[in-house]
Write a protein that holds these residues in place. Structure first.
Motif, PDB file in Angstrom:
ATOM      1  N   GLN A 104       0.746  -1.048   0.003  1.00  0.00           N
ATOM      2  CA  GLN A 104      -0.140   0.009  -0.073  1.00  0.00           C
ATOM      3  C   GLN A 104       0.757   1.279  -0.005  1.00  0.00           C
ATOM      4  O   GLN A 104       2.026   1.115   0.259  1.00  0.00           O
ATOM      5  CB  GLN A 104      -0.740   0.032   1.239  1.00  0.00           C
ATOM      6  CG  GLN A 104      -2.008  -1.206   1.112  1.00  0.00           C
ATOM      7  CD  GLN A 104      -2.679  -1.183   2.323  1.00  0.00           C
ATOM      8  OE1 GLN A 104      -2.294  -0.478   3.712  1.00  0.00           O
ATOM      9  NE2 GLN A 104      -3.992  -1.645   2.469  1.00  0.00           N
ATOM     10  N   PHE A 105       0.265   2.322  -0.328  1.00  0.00           N
ATOM     11  CA  PHE A 105       1.099   3.749  -0.127  1.00  0.00           C
ATOM     12  C   PHE A 105       0.851   4.029   1.222  1.00  0.00           C
ATOM     13  O   PHE A 105       0.020   4.175   1.726  1.00  0.00           O
ATOM     14  CB  PHE A 105       0.371   4.490  -1.116  1.00  0.00           C
ATOM     15  CG  PHE A 105       0.492   4.446  -2.532  1.00  0.00           C
ATOM     16  CD1 PHE A 105       1.626   4.750  -3.241  1.00  0.00           C
ATOM     17  CD2 PHE A 105      -0.378   3.626  -3.421  1.00  0.00           C
ATOM     18  CE1 PHE A 105       1.675   4.324  -4.560  1.00  0.00           C
ATOM     19  CE2 PHE A 105      -0.241   3.367  -4.825  1.00  0.00           C
ATOM     20  CZ  PHE A 105       0.840   3.892  -5.409  1.00  0.00           C
ATOM     21  N   VAL A 106       2.056   4.437   1.678  1.00  0.00           N
ATOM     22  CA  VAL A 106       2.561   4.845   3.133  1.00  0.00           C
ATOM     23  C   VAL A 106       2.326   6.452   2.759  1.00  0.00           C
ATOM     24  O   VAL A 106       3.345   7.024   2.156  1.00  0.00           O
ATOM     25  CB  VAL A 106       3.574   4.348   3.559  1.00  0.00           C
ATOM     26  CG1 VAL A 106       3.736   4.841   5.303  1.00  0.00           C
ATOM     27  CG2 VAL A 106       3.333   2.836   3.406  1.00  0.00           C
ATOM     28  N   THR A 107       1.633   7.206   3.850  1.00  0.00           N
ATOM     29  CA  THR A 107       1.468   8.804   3.696  1.00  0.00           C
ATOM     30  C   THR A 107       2.739   9.065   4.521  1.00  0.00           C
ATOM     31  O   THR A 107       3.600   8.555   5.139  1.00  0.00           O
ATOM     32  CB  THR A 107       0.510   9.183   4.579  1.00  0.00           C
ATOM     33  OG1 THR A 107       0.494   8.733   6.002  1.00  0.00           O
ATOM     34  CG2 THR A 107      -0.966   8.576   4.080  1.00  0.00           C
ATOM     35  N   ALA A 108       3.193  10.517   4.317  1.00  0.00           N
ATOM     36  CA  ALA A 108       4.395  11.073   4.809  1.00  0.00           C
ATOM     37  C   ALA A 108       4.128  11.174   6.310  1.00  0.00           C
ATOM     38  O   ALA A 108       5.151  10.735   7.022  1.00  0.00           O
ATOM     39  CB  ALA A 108       4.408  12.267   4.451  1.00  0.00           C
ATOM     40  N   GLU A 109       2.979  11.405   6.852  1.00  0.00           N
ATOM     41  CA  GLU A 109       2.726  11.391   8.526  1.00  0.00           C
ATOM     42  C   GLU A 109       2.759   9.824   8.843  1.00  0.00           C
ATOM     43  O   GLU A 109       3.741   9.640  10.204  1.00  0.00           O
ATOM     44  CB  GLU A 109       1.389  11.693   8.661  1.00  0.00           C
ATOM     45  CG  GLU A 109       1.049  13.203   8.574  1.00  0.00           C
ATOM     46  CD  GLU A 109       2.249  14.057   9.373  1.00  0.00           C
ATOM     47  OE1 GLU A 109       2.456  13.714  10.807  1.00  0.00           O
ATOM     48  OE2 GLU A 109       2.755  15.027   8.705  1.00  0.00           O
ATOM     49  N   ARG A 110       2.611   8.934   8.278  1.00  0.00           N
ATOM     50  CA  ARG A 110       2.960   7.538   8.907  1.00  0.00           C
ATOM     51  C   ARG A 110       4.287   7.082   8.690  1.00  0.00           C
ATOM     52  O   ARG A 110       5.029   6.612   9.544  1.00  0.00           O
ATOM     53  CB  ARG A 110       2.268   6.437   8.012  1.00  0.00           C
ATOM     54  CG  ARG A 110       2.061   4.913   8.369  1.00  0.00           C
ATOM     55  CD  ARG A 110       1.524   4.739   9.814  1.00  0.00           C
ATOM     56  NE  ARG A 110       1.574   3.479  10.011  1.00  0.00           N
ATOM     57  CZ  ARG A 110       1.442   2.975  11.406  1.00  0.00           C
ATOM     58  NH1 ARG A 110       1.073   4.090  12.269  1.00  0.00           N
ATOM     59  NH2 ARG A 110       1.497   1.673  11.640  1.00  0.00           N
ATOM     60  N   ILE A 111       5.123   7.580   7.770  1.00  0.00           N
ATOM     61  CA  ILE A 111       6.425   7.478   7.889  1.00  0.00           C
ATOM     62  C   ILE A 111       7.358   8.100   8.887  1.00  0.00           C
ATOM     63  O   ILE A 111       7.970   7.607   9.263  1.00  0.00           O
ATOM     64  CB  ILE A 111       7.002   7.944   6.011  1.00  0.00           C
ATOM     65  CG1 ILE A 111       6.534   7.146   5.304  1.00  0.00           C
ATOM     66  CG2 ILE A 111       8.393   8.138   6.263  1.00  0.00           C
ATOM     67  CD1 ILE A 111       6.749   7.489   3.704  1.00  0.00           C
ATOM     68  N   ARG A 112       6.529   9.374   9.194  1.00  0.00           N
ATOM     69  CA  ARG A 112       7.537  10.171   9.955  1.00  0.00           C
ATOM     70  C   ARG A 112       7.216   9.464  11.381  1.00  0.00           C
ATOM     71  O   ARG A 112       8.148   9.439  12.361  1.00  0.00           O
ATOM     72  CB  ARG A 112       6.655  11.387  10.257  1.00  0.00           C
ATOM     73  CG  ARG A 112       7.170  12.603  11.153  1.00  0.00           C
ATOM     74  CD  ARG A 112       6.354  13.653  11.415  1.00  0.00           C
ATOM     75  NE  ARG A 112       6.916  14.782  12.165  1.00  0.00           N
ATOM     76  CZ  ARG A 112       6.330  15.918  12.347  1.00  0.00           C
ATOM     77  NH1 ARG A 112       5.333  16.463  11.510  1.00  0.00           N
ATOM     78  NH2 ARG A 112       6.848  16.921  13.137  1.00  0.00           N
ATOM     79  N   VAL A 113       6.186   8.672  11.702  1.00  0.00           N
ATOM     80  CA  VAL A 113       5.894   7.936  12.846  1.00  0.00           C
ATOM     81  C   VAL A 113       6.804   6.722  12.871  1.00  0.00           C
ATOM     82  O   VAL A 113       7.458   6.320  14.006  1.00  0.00           O
ATOM     83  CB  VAL A 113       4.464   7.544  13.300  1.00  0.00           C
ATOM     84  CG1 VAL A 113       4.199   6.784  14.276  1.00  0.00           C
ATOM     85  CG2 VAL A 113       3.551   9.042  13.315  1.00  0.00           C
ATOM     86  N   THR A 114       6.601   5.853  11.934  1.00  0.00           N
ATOM     87  CA  THR A 114       7.148   4.597  11.795  1.00  0.00           C
ATOM     88  C   THR A 114       9.050   4.577  11.445  1.00  0.00           C
ATOM     89  O   THR A 114       9.271   3.544  12.081  1.00  0.00           O
ATOM     90  CB  THR A 114       6.527   3.797  10.827  1.00  0.00           C
ATOM     91  OG1 THR A 114       6.522   4.279   9.405  1.00  0.00           O
ATOM     92  CG2 THR A 114       5.078   3.522  11.389  1.00  0.00           C
TER      93      THR A 114
END
Length: 320
Positions: free
Chosen positions: A21-31
């Motif tokens: 799936q496509f991962v949002t920038a905010e999700r990347i920032r957290v993980t």
């Protein structure tokens, strides 16, 4: 590039490879470790955006196929992912000589003071798609685990007399040999010891798979000196030389990558399959390799090799 930044890029690649799936920038920032955490301030948000934009640019410059899109039409924000099909390397195959070189290097590194370098090499090979472990399955016909290897190599390195029991194909019982070992060499997928046979007073070649038990080194180091500039492979070739066979195969397009690497292309046949010519001194080993490709590769000539492949496939079908 700093170590911290390089580690963050690696973490980002792993994260985006691990999802379809496509991962949002905010999700990347957290993980993904290494990014500026969100604390509700505009400064932190701007710092993350600048860092993430720079990282995206770096990945694309490195050739990483970074994709942008939405997993569904209901997603409000764009996300990112790495297409595995575009990023992964194609199948990697090794020729007999290449596999022998890898096998010999790993054997020497594991038995010397290069354990760390050996592990690093293994990691790089596995990352490139080559499955390498202690048994070296990437080269099934080259037994890097020959029981006699270490003793023979060590005796040749230290220039010590080597005594062992050797069984020839035409003998029922092994004979004791006393040899001044010059070196161990791989030739056509097998390991050989080359040296001066003291009992026969001549240069001899011994296949390690025919050595029984553990060879025993004796005497002081440096007890003899091999001939200057001796070519071990040439000695083996002269004493163990086999006739060369010309084999013509047909292969379906896009198959048999390993065979194609050492073959000469002869065009296509009426069915549109590729005709390949391979020269080998080990036709029965080639028969094993061809049989492994099943219906994708057929032997056009010689007929005895075609019969050998058919026999192997028939035997395999009977075991299922």
């Amino acid at each position: 590039m700093s170590a911290k930044r390089a580690e963050r890029l690696v973490n980002l690649v792993f994260a985006l490879l691990g999802t379809r799936q496509f991962v949002t920038a905010e999700r990347i920032r957290v993980t993904v470790p290494g990014y500026e955490p969100a604390d509700g301030t505009e400064r932190a948000d701007e710092a993350f955006k600048r860092m993430f934009e720079r990282d995206k640019s770096d990945l694309r410059e490195l050739g990483v196929p970074l994709e942008t899109g939405r997993t569904s039409m209901f997603d409000p924000d764009e996300g990112y992912r790495i297409a595995r099909s575009a990023y992964e390397l194609p199948e990697i195959t090794l020729t007999g000589d290449e596999a022998a070189a890898v096998g010999l290097a790993l054997r020497l590194w594991q038995s010397a003071q290069l354990g760390g370098a050996a592990q690093g090499a293994l990691v790089k090979l596995r990352a490139a798609g080559v499955d390498v472990d202690a048994a070296l399955p990437l080269q099934p016909r080259l037994d890097a685990g020959e029981p006699a290897f270490d003793a023979c190599y060590t005796a040749a390195r230290d220039r010590r007399l080597l005594t062992f029991t050797y069984t020839r194909p035409d003998e029922d019982a092994g004979a004791r040999r006393r040899v001044q070992p010059w070196g161990v060499v791989s030739w056509h997928g097998r390991w050989y010891l080359v040296g001066h046979d003291l009992d026969r007073g001549a240069t001899r070649v011994f296949r390690l798979s025919r050595v029984t038990g553990t060879p025993r080194a004796s005497g002081p180091p440096g007890a003899f000196t091999p001939p200057p500039d001796v070519d071990l492979a040439a000695v083996v070739a002269r004493q163990v030389g086999r006739p060369e066979h010309v084999v013509v195969l047909t292969a379906r397009p896009g198959t048999a990558v390993g065979l194609r690497r050492r073959a000469t292309a002869l065009g296509t046949d009426a069915a549109g399959d590729d005709r390949l010519e391979i020269r080998t001194t080990e036709p029965w080993a080639l028969a094993d390799e061809v049989a492994a490709h099943g219906p994708d590769v057929l032997v056009e000539s010689p007929p005895e090799l075609r019969a050998a492949v058919v026999e192997r496939l028939t035997r395999l079908a009977g075991t299922r």
